[in-house]
Design an enzyme around this catalytic site. Structure first.
Site, PDB file in Angstrom:
ATOM      1  N   HIS A 220      37.290  44.032  49.825  1.00 33.09           N
ATOM      2  CA  HIS A 220      38.463  44.906  50.017  1.00 33.09           C
ATOM      3  C   HIS A 220      38.748  44.947  51.518  1.00 33.09           C
ATOM      4  CE1 HIS A 220      41.352  47.963  49.285  1.00 33.09           C
ATOM      5  NE2 HIS A 220      40.585  48.974  48.895  1.00 33.09           N
ATOM      6  N   HIS A 259      44.112  37.188  46.220  1.00 35.47           N
ATOM      7  CA  HIS A 259      44.410  38.600  45.967  1.00 35.47           C
ATOM      8  C   HIS A 259      44.509  38.835  44.473  1.00 35.47           C
ATOM      9  CE1 HIS A 259      46.369  42.519  46.285  1.00 35.47           C
ATOM     10  NE2 HIS A 259      45.882  42.534  47.505  1.00 35.47           N
ATOM     11  N   ASP A 313      44.518  40.449  55.374  1.00 33.69           N
ATOM     12  CA  ASP A 313      43.383  40.393  56.297  1.00 33.69           C
ATOM     13  C   ASP A 313      43.328  39.098  57.089  1.00 33.69           C
ATOM     14  OD1 ASP A 313      42.202  42.909  55.583  1.00 33.69           O
ATOM     15  OD2 ASP A 313      41.824  41.994  53.644  1.00 33.69           O
TER      16      ASP A 313
HETATM   17  C1  LIG Z   1      40.521  39.446  46.572  1.00 33.94           C
HETATM   18  C2  LIG Z   1      39.711  38.821  45.456  1.00 33.94           C
HETATM   19  C3  LIG Z   1      38.441  39.665  45.247  1.00 33.94           C
HETATM   20  C4  LIG Z   1      40.550  38.823  44.195  1.00 33.94           C
HETATM   21  O1  LIG Z   1      39.823  38.167  43.267  1.00 33.94           O
HETATM   22  P1  LIG Z   1      40.052  38.213  41.686  1.00 33.94           P
HETATM   23  O2  LIG Z   1      41.406  38.661  41.321  1.00 33.94           O
HETATM   24  O3  LIG Z   1      38.922  38.970  41.109  1.00 33.94           O
HETATM   25  O4  LIG Z   1      39.980  36.655  41.386  1.00 33.94           O
HETATM   26  P2  LIG Z   1      38.777  35.915  40.738  1.00 33.94           P
HETATM   27  O5  LIG Z   1      37.479  36.399  41.319  1.00 33.94           O
HETATM   28  O6  LIG Z   1      38.954  36.028  39.271  1.00 33.94           O
HETATM   29  O7  LIG Z   1      39.031  34.434  41.239  1.00 33.94           O
HETATM   30  C5  LIG Z   1      39.821  33.483  40.551  1.00 33.94           C
HETATM   31  C6  LIG Z   1      39.420  32.095  41.006  1.00 33.94           C
HETATM   32  O8  LIG Z   1      39.797  31.906  42.384  1.00 33.94           O
HETATM   33  C7  LIG Z   1      38.648  31.636  43.172  1.00 33.94           C
HETATM   34  N1  LIG Z   1      38.802  32.391  44.411  1.00 33.94           N
HETATM   35  C8  LIG Z   1      39.276  33.661  44.532  1.00 33.94           C
HETATM   36  N2  LIG Z   1      39.292  34.015  45.823  1.00 33.94           N
HETATM   37  C9  LIG Z   1      38.829  32.955  46.514  1.00 33.94           C
HETATM   38  C10 LIG Z   1      38.605  32.736  47.877  1.00 33.94           C
HETATM   39  N3  LIG Z   1      38.877  33.680  48.772  1.00 33.94           N
HETATM   40  N4  LIG Z   1      38.113  31.551  48.268  1.00 33.94           N
HETATM   41  C11 LIG Z   1      37.849  30.585  47.362  1.00 33.94           C
HETATM   42  N5  LIG Z   1      38.039  30.735  46.041  1.00 33.94           N
HETATM   43  C12 LIG Z   1      38.510  31.916  45.627  1.00 33.94           C
HETATM   44  C13 LIG Z   1      37.482  32.164  42.371  1.00 33.94           C
HETATM   45  O9  LIG Z   1      36.280  31.527  42.732  1.00 33.94           O
HETATM   46  C14 LIG Z   1      37.911  31.855  40.977  1.00 33.94           C
HETATM   47  O10 LIG Z   1      37.702  30.490  40.738  1.00 33.94           O
HETATM   48  P3  LIG Z   1      37.275  29.954  39.273  1.00 33.94           P
HETATM   49  O11 LIG Z   1      38.393  30.382  38.351  1.00 33.94           O
HETATM   50  O12 LIG Z   1      37.151  28.497  39.479  1.00 33.94           O
HETATM   51  O13 LIG Z   1      35.983  30.657  38.969  1.00 33.94           O
HETATM   52  C15 LIG Z   1      39.315  37.359  45.829  1.00 33.94           C
HETATM   53  O14 LIG Z   1      40.453  36.548  45.982  1.00 33.94           O
HETATM   54  C16 LIG Z   1      38.421  37.295  47.050  1.00 33.94           C
HETATM   55  O15 LIG Z   1      37.207  37.473  46.936  1.00 33.94           O
HETATM   56  N6  LIG Z   1      39.039  37.041  48.263  1.00 33.94           N
HETATM   57  C17 LIG Z   1      38.264  37.032  49.467  1.00 33.94           C
HETATM   58  C18 LIG Z   1      38.071  38.459  49.982  1.00 33.94           C
HETATM   59  C19 LIG Z   1      39.325  39.043  50.562  1.00 33.94           C
HETATM   60  O16 LIG Z   1      40.013  38.417  51.353  1.00 33.94           O
HETATM   61  N7  LIG Z   1      39.588  40.301  50.190  1.00 33.94           N
HETATM   62  C20 LIG Z   1      40.724  41.039  50.698  1.00 33.94           C
HETATM   63  C21 LIG Z   1      41.769  41.262  49.661  1.00 33.94           C
HETATM   64  S1  LIG Z   1      43.217  41.998  50.403  1.00 33.94           S
END
Ligand SMILES: CC(C)(COP(=O)(O)OP(=O)(O)OC[C@H]1O[C@@H](n2cnc3c(N)ncnc32)[C@H](O)[C@@H]1OP(=O)(O)O)[C@@H](O)C(=O)NCCC(=O)NCCS
Length: 377
Positions: A220, A259, A313
């Site tokens: 987050h 996201h 971010d």
């Molecule tokens: C923000 C976040 C938690 C949202 O995730 P989510 O909606 O739960 O998405 P999922 O975890 O279901 O991911 C979907 C797919 O994208 C991939 N993915 C998601 N974010 C990724 C990232 N930052 N880098 C690489 N791969 C990523 C996942 O590994 C997953 O791949 P798969 O389907 O092959 O397993 C995620 O994108 C993330 O961890 N981002 C990095 C942290 C970040 O920047 N957070 C700030 C948000 S404002």
């Protein structure tokens, strides 16, 4: 079959008049006003009024709010003592959480949930959190705390208290827009955390302490600091491919990318990139900004076809670096802005409360006879 909504994805927990996001189109709207327009024309104080009242202020209302916020800026002797005790071993987000609890402890009306009291509490928290963050930093650096200045707006005053020097017009404007961009974002994890706490009719200060603890995590608000550390680890342009390829091969995530809602570029990232362009022309730390752009371009090739784009971010890390802000304060600054949206959601929640209490599907053992400890193997 009971369906489990892990991560509560796609679940609506309440109605709100505060914010609408269209993750497919990349739209972010605060109470009917597009984020691009607010970033262009508004300021943080005005956005606070909008979120707390559902409309833009008149001239008089705006001046009144600005004055009220200024009056609330100085921190209490209790918080001053606490900050001196905490620096050196308490990290900034934890220090902020403790400071907010102390602000609540000194408010005799903390359990008053009338609309007027909630507005008071929201203003107090908004004004004080910026002073707390700046004071914490000054103390840990062995510097004198810098008193707030009445002639500066919220963003410029924060930079003044933090750095002890007056920001340029451009720096103050960039800080102000960064605060606008982070002020509100519908039912994100920290807002939901705050709402769960408030739904028990606990007070606004406790709800905000919950929100700060929730924002801290790297999935987050903690992602902006993690992006900075990524840029540091990469160092130079030529190292980008090896770094990214290794990271993705290990199945790890690139911070600042992806996201839950946006399946295209987050509009806040677009605005921050534009602001960064201006700062990069004059900043000695422009390298971080250019490296972010090159990293973004390389990731676009590697992640082509996947809905993974820069989020807020991604560029806030290099923009804050160019403003001379230390990286462990990036997430506290997110909190110092999001306090506007958190408190606005809490006002909505208290006005129409229902205890948040979902279910968990039990999958454990049944009918086990209790065996006394002396008879267990
Ligand atoms: C923000 C976040 C938690 C949202 O995730 P989510 O909606 O739960 O998405 P999922 O975890 O279901 O991911 C979907 C797919 O994208 C991939 N993915 C998601 N974010 C990724 C990232 N930052 N880098 C690489 N791969 C990523 C996942 O590994 C997953 O791949 P798969 O389907 O092959 O397993 C995620 O994108 C993330 O961890 N981002 C990095 C942290 C970040 O920047 N957070 C700030 C948000 S404002």
């Amino acid at each position: 079959m009971t369906e489990i909504a892990r991560g509560l994805e796609g679940i609506y927990v309440t109605e709100t008049k505060l914010c609408r996001i269209d993750g497919q189109k990349g739209e972010l709207v605060y109470s009917g006003y597009d984020i691009y327009e607010l970033a262009e024309h508004s300021n943080f104080e005005e956005v606070c009024f909008l979120l707390w009242n559902g409309r833009l202020p008149t001239n008089e209302e705006y001046s009144h709010l600005v004055e009220q916020l200024r009056r609330e800026r100085p921190i209490s002797p209790l918080n001053n003592r606490l900050l001196h005790e905490m620096v050196g071993f308490v990290r900034p987000m934890r220090a902020l959480e403790i400071a907010v609890t102390a602000i609540g402890a000194l408010d005799r009306n903390s359990s008053d949930m009338s609309p007027d009291a909630l507005q008071d509490q929201a203003r107090r928290l908004t004004a004080r959190m910026s002073t707390v963050i700046a004071a914490y930093h000054r103390i840990r650096e062995g510097n004198e705390i810098v008193a707030p200045r009445d002639d500066l707006g919220h963003a410029a005053n924060f930079l003044w208290m933090l750095r002890g020097s007056e920001p340029s017009e451009l720096e103050a404007r960039v800080m102000d827009v960064a605060l606008i961009l982070h002020a509100e974002h519908e039912m994100n994890a920290s807002t939901f955390g705050a709402i769960v706490t408030a739904s028990t009719q606990s007070d606004m200060y406790s709800a905000i302490a919950t929100a700060i603890g929730t924002l801290k995590g790297p999935l987050h608000g903690g992602a902006n600091d993690a992006v900075y550390k990524t840029l540091e680890a990469i160092g130079t342009e030529d190292k980008i491919p090896a770094y990214v390829d290794d990271l993705l091969a290990r199945g790890e995530r690139m911070m600042g990318i992806g996201h839950r809602i946006y399946k295209t570029t987050d509009p806040r990232a677009i605005i921050l990139e534009r602001l960064g362009e201006e700062l990069a022309k004059v900043s000695p730390d422009a390298h971080y900004y250019h490296l972010s752009q090159m990293l973004r371009d390389y990731l676009a090739q590697k992640l082509e076809g996947k809905p993974l784009y820069p989020n807020v971010d991604f560029f806030s890390a290099s923009v804050y670096k160019m403003l001379g802000i230390p990286n462990d304060l990036y997430t506290p600054i997110f909190a110092m802005s999001r306090i506007a949206g958190w408190t606005a959601h809490l006002m909505e929640q208290y006005a129409n409360n229902r205890l948040v209490r979902p279910n968990a599907l039990y999958e454990g053992a049944e009918n086990r006879p209790y065996v006394p400890m002396s008879k267990r193997d």
